[in-house]
Motif scaffolding. Structure first.
Motif, mmCIF file in Angstrom:
data_model
loop_
_atom_site.group_PDB
_atom_site.id
_atom_site.type_symbol
_atom_site.label_atom_id
_atom_site.label_comp_id
_atom_site.label_asym_id
_atom_site.label_seq_id
_atom_site.Cartn_x
_atom_site.Cartn_y
_atom_site.Cartn_z
ATOM 1 N N LEU A 85 1.800 13.979 -8.749
ATOM 2 C CA LEU A 85 2.371 15.439 -8.858
ATOM 3 C C LEU A 85 3.368 15.738 -10.138
ATOM 4 O O LEU A 85 3.507 17.040 -10.395
ATOM 5 N N GLY A 86 4.038 14.531 -10.742
ATOM 6 C CA GLY A 86 4.628 14.779 -11.684
ATOM 7 C C GLY A 86 3.680 15.428 -12.977
ATOM 8 O O GLY A 86 4.034 16.417 -13.783
ATOM 9 N N VAL A 87 2.597 14.654 -12.924
ATOM 10 C CA VAL A 87 1.708 15.102 -14.099
ATOM 11 C C VAL A 87 0.961 16.619 -13.725
ATOM 12 O O VAL A 87 1.099 17.742 -14.493
ATOM 13 N N LEU A 88 0.663 16.918 -12.425
ATOM 14 C CA LEU A 88 0.001 18.246 -12.244
ATOM 15 C C LEU A 88 1.016 19.195 -12.115
ATOM 16 O O LEU A 88 0.672 20.473 -12.239
ATOM 17 N N GLY A 89 2.125 18.851 -11.671
ATOM 18 C CA GLY A 89 3.235 19.801 -11.552
ATOM 19 C C GLY A 89 3.588 20.492 -12.898
ATOM 20 O O GLY A 89 4.303 21.597 -13.072
ATOM 21 N N ARG A 90 3.440 19.749 -13.836
ATOM 22 C CA ARG A 90 3.608 20.436 -15.415
ATOM 23 C C ARG A 90 2.420 21.613 -15.745
ATOM 24 O O ARG A 90 2.430 22.030 -16.745
ATOM 25 N N ARG A 91 1.715 21.472 -14.906
ATOM 26 C CA ARG A 91 0.445 22.532 -15.310
ATOM 27 C C ARG A 91 0.331 23.554 -14.286
ATOM 28 O O ARG A 91 0.824 23.573 -13.060
ATOM 29 N N THR A 92 -0.194 24.870 -14.794
ATOM 30 C CA THR A 92 -0.444 26.029 -13.927
ATOM 31 C C THR A 92 -1.348 25.478 -13.122
ATOM 32 O O THR A 92 -2.524 25.009 -13.210
ATOM 33 N N GLU B 130 0.825 -1.372 -0.057
ATOM 34 C CA GLU B 130 0.099 -0.040 -0.267
ATOM 35 C C GLU B 130 0.868 1.268 0.058
ATOM 36 O O GLU B 130 0.695 2.390 -0.710
ATOM 37 N N ASN B 131 1.860 1.223 0.849
ATOM 38 C CA ASN B 131 2.809 2.507 0.866
ATOM 39 C C ASN B 131 3.543 2.739 -0.467
ATOM 40 O O ASN B 131 3.641 3.871 -0.999
ATOM 41 N N LEU B 132 4.075 1.697 -0.788
ATOM 42 C CA LEU B 132 4.868 1.777 -2.052
ATOM 43 C C LEU B 132 4.319 2.068 -3.114
ATOM 44 O O LEU B 132 4.473 3.002 -4.006
ATOM 45 N N THR B 133 2.901 1.622 -3.480
ATOM 46 C CA THR B 133 2.352 1.779 -4.773
ATOM 47 C C THR B 133 1.568 3.150 -4.589
ATOM 48 O O THR B 133 1.383 3.956 -5.562
ATOM 49 N N GLY B 134 1.092 3.515 -3.392
ATOM 50 C CA GLY B 134 0.781 5.100 -2.972
ATOM 51 C C GLY B 134 1.548 5.978 -3.275
ATOM 52 O O GLY B 134 1.330 7.064 -3.785
ATOM 53 N N ALA B 135 2.836 5.898 -2.823
ATOM 54 C CA ALA B 135 4.099 6.795 -2.924
ATOM 55 C C ALA B 135 4.307 6.805 -4.572
ATOM 56 O O ALA B 135 4.431 7.896 -4.830
ATOM 57 N N ALA B 136 4.426 5.783 -5.264
ATOM 58 C CA ALA B 136 4.519 5.894 -6.723
ATOM 59 C C ALA B 136 3.024 6.677 -7.287
ATOM 60 O O ALA B 136 3.515 7.426 -8.121
ATOM 61 N N VAL C 51 8.101 9.321 -14.213
ATOM 62 C CA VAL C 51 6.942 8.840 -15.170
ATOM 63 C C VAL C 51 6.074 9.632 -15.546
ATOM 64 O O VAL C 51 5.793 9.991 -16.793
ATOM 65 N N GLY C 52 5.662 10.572 -14.428
ATOM 66 C CA GLY C 52 4.685 11.486 -14.823
ATOM 67 C C GLY C 52 5.077 12.840 -15.552
ATOM 68 O O GLY C 52 4.285 13.671 -16.013
#
Length: 160
Positions: free
Chosen positions: A67-74, A55-61, A137-138
């Protein structure tokens, strides 16, 4: 008189806005149900708390990916809502680092102190690496540019 922001919204911090709290709560409920499903599917197994590790490792990934995907957006209201509902809500309810702490203590108190320490260290280090992999990856590798800088750099140039 209090100052108003765009669209007449009050400048109340996000964590005090009822809509934001509702997004986190609804997401948290879904994440908790998902965690329960993983726990049931993985089972107790050995002395190593495998369900919590999964749970913790899949959740962290997944959080890193989000955040990788959203971090690319304003940051817009929709991006903020996605981050709150999915990141803070769903993945906050799905991951369970509080259980990790309890399980480390349980292992140590149960005569397995080295296993407890190993479990704690592996969980935290692997969690950080899983989150980093998710960010990569994101598409979160942005060369250090902020979303505003990326938006400006990606905008078409004005004709002279």
């Amino acid at each position: 008189m209090r100052a108003r922001t765009e669209r007449g919204a009050s400048p109340r911090p996000v964590h005090l806005r009822p809509g934001a709290v509702a997004l986190v709560a609804a997401g948290g409920a879904l994440g908790t149900l998902a965690r329960s499903g993983v726990t049931a599917a993985v089972g107790a197994g050995t002395a190593w708390p495998l369900a919590t590790t999964v749970e913790n490792l899949t959740g962290a990934a997944a959080l890193g990916l989000l955040l990788g995907v959203l971090g690319r957006r304003t940051e817009t209201p929709r991006v903020r809502a996605a981050r709150l509902a999915l990141g803070t809500g769903v993945l906050g309810g799905y991951t369970t680092y509080s259980a990790l702490a309890v399980e480390v203590q349980r292992l140590a108190a149960g005569g397995e102190p080295l296993l407890g320490v190993a479990y704690g260290v592996v969980s935290v280090v692997a969690g950080v690496l899983a989150a980093l992999a998710g960010v990569v990856v994101g598409g979160g590798r942005t060369g250090g540019r902020s979303p505003r800088d990326r938006d400006a750099a990606d905008a078409p140039e004005a004709a002279p």
